[in-house]
Design an enzyme around this catalytic site. Structure first.
Site, mmCIF file in Angstrom:
data_model
loop_
_atom_site.group_PDB
_atom_site.id
_atom_site.type_symbol
_atom_site.label_atom_id
_atom_site.label_comp_id
_atom_site.label_asym_id
_atom_site.label_seq_id
_atom_site.Cartn_x
_atom_site.Cartn_y
_atom_site.Cartn_z
ATOM 1 N N LEU A 1 0.888 -1.157 0.000
ATOM 2 C CA LEU A 1 0.000 0.000 0.000
ATOM 3 C C LEU A 1 0.931 1.212 0.000
ATOM 4 O O LEU A 1 1.996 1.174 0.630
ATOM 5 C CB LEU A 1 -0.873 0.014 1.268
ATOM 6 C CG LEU A 1 -1.935 -1.086 1.376
ATOM 7 C CD1 LEU A 1 -2.675 -0.984 2.716
ATOM 8 C CD2 LEU A 1 -2.935 -1.006 0.227
ATOM 9 N N ASP A 2 0.537 2.265 -0.700
ATOM 10 C CA ASP A 2 1.372 3.468 -0.730
ATOM 11 C C ASP A 2 1.554 4.015 0.686
ATOM 12 O O ASP A 2 0.736 3.743 1.571
ATOM 13 C CB ASP A 2 0.693 4.562 -1.578
ATOM 14 C CG ASP A 2 0.528 4.147 -3.026
ATOM 15 O OD1 ASP A 2 1.283 3.263 -3.479
ATOM 16 O OD2 ASP A 2 -0.372 4.696 -3.693
ATOM 17 N N ILE A 3 2.566 4.849 0.847
ATOM 18 C CA ILE A 3 2.850 5.394 2.183
ATOM 19 C C ILE A 3 1.627 6.123 2.767
ATOM 20 O O ILE A 3 1.361 6.041 3.959
ATOM 21 C CB ILE A 3 4.112 6.303 2.150
ATOM 22 C CG1 ILE A 3 4.507 6.720 3.567
ATOM 23 C CG2 ILE A 3 3.953 7.506 1.233
ATOM 24 C CD1 ILE A 3 5.916 7.246 3.703
#
Ligand code: URA
Length: 246
Positions: free
Chosen positions: A105-107
Protein backbone atom coordinates in the site's frame (compact mmCIF):
# COMPACT_ATOMS: atom_id res chain seq x y z
CA UNK A 1 20.32 -7.80 17.41
CA UNK A 2 18.43 -6.44 20.43
CA UNK A 3 18.39 -8.57 23.55
CA UNK A 4 15.41 -8.68 25.87
CA UNK A 5 14.65 -10.28 29.25
CA UNK A 6 13.42 -13.84 29.12
CA UNK A 7 10.23 -13.06 31.10
CA UNK A 8 9.43 -10.24 28.67
CA UNK A 9 10.08 -12.45 25.66
CA UNK A 10 7.65 -15.08 26.94
CA UNK A 11 5.03 -12.44 27.77
CA UNK A 12 5.40 -10.90 24.30
CA UNK A 13 4.58 -14.24 22.73
CA UNK A 14 1.03 -13.59 23.90
CA UNK A 15 0.17 -16.75 25.81
CA UNK A 16 1.31 -15.92 29.36
CA UNK A 17 1.11 -12.86 31.60
CA UNK A 18 4.33 -11.42 32.98
CA UNK A 19 3.74 -12.99 36.42
CA UNK A 20 2.92 -16.39 34.86
CA UNK A 21 6.11 -16.13 32.80
CA UNK A 22 8.20 -15.40 35.92
CA UNK A 23 6.63 -18.33 37.77
CA UNK A 24 7.26 -20.69 34.85
CA UNK A 25 10.89 -19.58 34.77
CA UNK A 26 11.35 -20.01 38.56
CA UNK A 27 9.77 -23.47 38.48
CA UNK A 28 12.22 -24.64 35.78
CA UNK A 29 9.65 -24.94 33.03
CA UNK A 30 11.51 -22.74 30.55
CA UNK A 31 14.46 -23.77 28.40
CA UNK A 32 16.54 -21.67 26.04
CA UNK A 33 18.28 -23.69 23.33
CA UNK A 34 17.61 -26.84 25.35
CA UNK A 35 19.01 -25.53 28.67
CA UNK A 36 16.69 -24.82 31.63
CA UNK A 37 16.99 -21.17 32.66
CA UNK A 38 15.73 -20.01 36.09
CA UNK A 39 16.80 -16.36 35.87
CA UNK A 40 13.84 -14.27 34.72
CA UNK A 41 16.19 -11.47 33.65
CA UNK A 42 18.28 -13.78 31.44
CA UNK A 43 18.88 -11.90 28.19
CA UNK A 44 17.75 -13.50 24.96
CA UNK A 45 17.97 -12.37 21.40
CA UNK A 46 14.57 -10.99 20.42
CA UNK A 47 14.70 -13.09 17.24
CA UNK A 48 15.53 -16.22 19.27
CA UNK A 49 13.62 -19.19 17.90
CA UNK A 50 14.31 -21.97 20.40
CA UNK A 51 12.54 -21.19 23.63
CA UNK A 52 10.31 -23.84 25.17
CA UNK A 53 7.75 -23.64 27.97
CA UNK A 54 6.78 -27.02 29.41
CA UNK A 55 8.64 -28.55 26.46
CA UNK A 56 6.54 -26.71 23.88
CA UNK A 57 8.32 -24.33 21.55
CA UNK A 58 6.57 -20.99 21.99
CA UNK A 59 8.33 -19.66 18.92
CA UNK A 60 7.50 -22.54 16.64
CA UNK A 61 4.51 -21.26 14.65
CA UNK A 62 5.37 -22.40 11.11
CA UNK A 63 3.72 -19.57 9.25
CA UNK A 64 2.24 -16.44 10.69
CA UNK A 65 -0.58 -14.45 9.08
CA UNK A 66 -1.32 -11.03 10.48
CA UNK A 67 -3.98 -8.43 9.71
CA UNK A 68 -2.63 -4.92 10.20
CA UNK A 69 -4.62 -1.71 10.06
CA UNK A 70 -1.87 0.25 8.34
CA UNK A 71 -1.65 3.91 9.26
CA UNK A 72 -0.68 6.57 6.74
CA UNK A 73 3.00 7.59 6.96
CA UNK A 74 4.34 4.04 7.28
CA UNK A 75 5.84 2.18 4.35
CA UNK A 76 4.98 -1.35 3.20
CA UNK A 77 8.50 -2.71 3.42
CA UNK A 78 10.56 -4.70 5.89
CA UNK A 79 13.29 -2.11 6.32
CA UNK A 80 13.97 1.44 5.32
CA UNK A 81 16.60 4.03 6.20
CA UNK A 82 14.26 6.98 6.57
CA UNK A 83 10.70 5.84 7.12
CA UNK A 84 9.00 3.72 9.71
CA UNK A 85 8.00 0.38 8.18
CA UNK A 86 4.99 -1.84 8.83
CA UNK A 87 7.37 -4.32 10.51
CA UNK A 88 8.42 -1.61 12.99
CA UNK A 89 4.80 -1.59 14.20
CA UNK A 90 5.07 -5.18 15.46
CA UNK A 91 6.05 -6.34 18.95
CA UNK A 92 9.63 -7.68 19.05
CA UNK A 93 8.32 -11.21 19.48
CA UNK A 94 6.29 -10.94 16.26
CA UNK A 95 9.16 -9.37 14.38
CA UNK A 96 11.36 -12.39 14.72
CA UNK A 97 10.17 -14.73 12.00
CA UNK A 98 10.70 -12.99 8.71
CA UNK A 99 7.29 -11.39 8.22
CA UNK A 100 6.78 -9.20 5.18
CA UNK A 101 3.79 -7.38 3.71
CA UNK A 102 1.72 -9.15 1.06
CA UNK A 103 1.89 -6.55 -1.71
CA UNK A 104 2.16 -2.87 -1.07
CA UNK A 105 0.00 0.00 0.00
CA UNK A 106 1.37 3.47 -0.73
CA UNK A 107 2.85 5.39 2.18
CA UNK A 108 -0.29 7.55 2.42
CA UNK A 109 -2.74 4.63 2.04
CA UNK A 110 -4.34 3.19 5.18
CA UNK A 111 -6.17 0.04 6.04
CA UNK A 112 -5.92 -3.67 5.57
CA UNK A 113 -2.48 -5.11 4.99
CA UNK A 114 -1.66 -8.77 5.48
CA UNK A 115 1.77 -9.67 6.81
CA UNK A 116 3.09 -13.17 6.55
CA UNK A 117 6.24 -15.24 6.22
CA UNK A 118 4.48 -17.64 3.85
CA UNK A 119 6.09 -16.81 0.51
CA UNK A 120 3.90 -19.22 -1.44
CA UNK A 121 0.70 -17.57 -0.14
CA UNK A 122 2.03 -14.10 -0.95
CA UNK A 123 3.04 -15.19 -4.44
CA UNK A 124 -0.26 -16.92 -5.15
CA UNK A 125 -2.50 -14.22 -3.79
CA UNK A 126 -0.73 -11.50 -5.78
CA UNK A 127 -0.83 -13.50 -9.00
CA UNK A 128 -3.15 -11.82 -11.53
CA UNK A 129 -4.48 -15.30 -12.36
CA UNK A 130 -6.09 -15.59 -8.92
CA UNK A 131 -8.27 -12.48 -9.43
CA UNK A 132 -8.22 -11.65 -5.72
CA UNK A 133 -10.47 -8.63 -5.27
CA UNK A 134 -9.50 -5.62 -3.19
CA UNK A 135 -12.03 -3.11 -1.93
CA UNK A 136 -10.95 0.48 -1.29
CA UNK A 137 -12.66 3.50 0.18
CA UNK A 138 -11.46 6.65 -1.53
CA UNK A 139 -12.06 10.37 -1.11
CA UNK A 140 -11.54 11.98 -4.50
CA UNK A 141 -11.35 15.68 -5.23
CA UNK A 142 -12.08 17.30 -8.62
CA UNK A 143 -14.29 14.34 -9.46
CA UNK A 144 -18.04 13.98 -9.75
CA UNK A 145 -19.63 10.56 -9.65
CA UNK A 146 -21.95 9.76 -12.54
CA UNK A 147 -23.52 6.71 -14.13
CA UNK A 148 -21.24 7.26 -17.12
CA UNK A 149 -18.14 7.29 -14.95
CA UNK A 150 -19.33 4.14 -13.13
CA UNK A 151 -19.74 2.50 -16.53
CA UNK A 152 -16.22 3.45 -17.59
CA UNK A 153 -14.85 1.77 -14.44
CA UNK A 154 -16.99 -1.24 -15.24
CA UNK A 155 -15.78 -1.39 -18.87
CA UNK A 156 -12.12 -0.91 -17.89
CA UNK A 157 -10.58 2.52 -17.28
CA UNK A 158 -7.82 3.44 -19.73
CA UNK A 159 -4.81 4.88 -17.89
CA UNK A 160 -2.66 7.73 -19.24
CA UNK A 161 -0.07 5.22 -20.51
CA UNK A 162 -2.77 3.46 -22.56
CA UNK A 163 -3.15 0.44 -20.25
CA UNK A 164 -6.76 -0.79 -20.06
CA UNK A 165 -7.64 -1.82 -16.51
CA UNK A 166 -9.72 -4.87 -15.69
CA UNK A 167 -13.38 -4.16 -14.90
CA UNK A 168 -13.88 -2.50 -11.52
CA UNK A 169 -16.96 -1.80 -9.42
CA UNK A 170 -17.43 1.81 -8.36
CA UNK A 171 -20.06 2.88 -5.84
CA UNK A 172 -20.90 6.30 -4.50
CA UNK A 173 -20.85 6.76 -0.72
CA UNK A 174 -21.27 10.53 -0.24
CA UNK A 175 -20.45 13.80 -1.89
CA UNK A 176 -19.69 17.24 -0.46
CA UNK A 177 -18.33 20.47 -1.91
CA UNK A 178 -14.69 19.35 -1.44
CA UNK A 179 -14.63 15.72 -2.47
CA UNK A 180 -16.57 12.61 -3.45
CA UNK A 181 -16.39 9.48 -1.30
CA UNK A 182 -16.63 6.19 -3.14
CA UNK A 183 -15.79 2.54 -2.81
CA UNK A 184 -13.92 0.82 -5.60
CA UNK A 185 -13.41 -2.90 -6.02
CA UNK A 186 -10.54 -3.98 -8.27
CA UNK A 187 -8.89 -7.29 -9.04
CA UNK A 188 -5.49 -5.94 -10.03
CA UNK A 189 -2.69 -4.45 -7.98
CA UNK A 190 -0.65 -2.26 -10.25
CA UNK A 191 1.49 0.54 -8.84
CA UNK A 192 -0.75 3.45 -7.70
CA UNK A 193 -3.61 1.72 -9.46
CA UNK A 194 -6.56 3.38 -7.75
CA UNK A 195 -4.94 6.83 -7.89
CA UNK A 196 -4.19 6.42 -11.60
CA UNK A 197 -7.71 5.21 -12.34
CA UNK A 198 -9.18 8.36 -10.83
CA UNK A 199 -6.54 10.51 -12.54
CA UNK A 200 -7.83 9.11 -15.82
CA UNK A 201 -11.26 10.47 -14.80
CA UNK A 202 -9.78 13.88 -13.96
CA UNK A 203 -9.87 13.35 -10.18
CA UNK A 204 -7.29 13.27 -7.39
CA UNK A 205 -7.42 10.70 -4.62
CA UNK A 206 -6.90 12.58 -1.36
CA UNK A 207 -7.53 9.67 1.01
CA UNK A 208 -7.33 5.94 0.35
CA UNK A 209 -8.11 3.07 2.68
CA UNK A 210 -8.20 -0.64 1.87
CA UNK A 211 -11.26 -2.29 3.37
CA UNK A 212 -10.87 -5.86 2.18
CA UNK A 213 -8.57 -8.30 0.49
CA UNK A 214 -10.32 -11.30 -1.01
CA UNK A 215 -12.71 -12.57 1.65
CA UNK A 216 -10.72 -10.93 4.45
CA UNK A 217 -12.32 -7.72 5.71
CA UNK A 218 -10.54 -5.10 7.76
CA UNK A 219 -11.49 -5.64 11.40
CA UNK A 220 -12.84 -2.20 12.30
CA UNK A 221 -12.05 -2.83 15.98
CA UNK A 222 -8.35 -2.57 15.10
CA UNK A 223 -7.23 0.99 15.65
CA UNK A 224 -4.80 2.49 13.16
CA UNK A 225 -1.44 0.73 13.69
CA UNK A 226 -2.95 -2.23 15.54
CA UNK A 227 -2.80 -5.80 14.32
CA UNK A 228 -3.89 -9.33 15.14
CA UNK A 229 -3.50 -12.89 13.87
CA UNK A 230 -6.01 -13.99 11.21
CA UNK A 231 -8.93 -15.94 12.67
CA UNK A 232 -9.69 -19.54 11.66
CA UNK A 233 -12.43 -18.29 9.33
CA UNK A 234 -10.06 -15.83 7.67
CA UNK A 235 -7.50 -18.61 7.36
CA UNK A 236 -9.99 -20.46 5.13
CA UNK A 237 -9.35 -17.75 2.52
CA UNK A 238 -5.59 -18.33 2.83
CA UNK A 239 -6.14 -22.05 2.35
CA UNK A 240 -8.46 -21.50 -0.62
CA UNK A 241 -5.90 -19.31 -2.41
CA UNK A 242 -3.16 -21.85 -1.78
CA UNK A 243 -5.32 -24.71 -3.02
CA UNK A 244 -6.45 -23.07 -6.24
CA UNK A 245 -4.42 -24.40 -9.11
CA UNK A 246 -5.27 -21.86 -11.80
N1 URA B 1 -3.97 1.91 -5.32
C1 URA B 1 -3.22 3.00 -5.06
O1 URA B 1 -3.20 3.94 -5.84
N2 URA B 1 -2.51 3.01 -3.93
C2 URA B 1 -2.52 2.02 -3.02
O2 URA B 1 -1.85 2.10 -1.99
C3 URA B 1 -3.31 0.89 -3.31
C4 URA B 1 -4.03 0.85 -4.47
Amino acid sequence: MAKIRLDKFITNCGIYTRSQAKKLIHTKKVAVSGEIVTDEGFKVDELQSDITVNGINVTAEKYTYIMLNKPAGVISATEDKTHKTVIDLLDPCDRRNGLFPVGRLDIDTEGLLILTNDGAFAHDTLSPKKHVSKLYAADVSAYTYSKESRQRFSDGIILSDGYKCKPAVLDLVTENENFTSVTLEITEGKFHQVKKMFEAEGGKVIRLKRLSFGRIKLDESLKSGEYRRLTDTEMQFVASVKNKTN
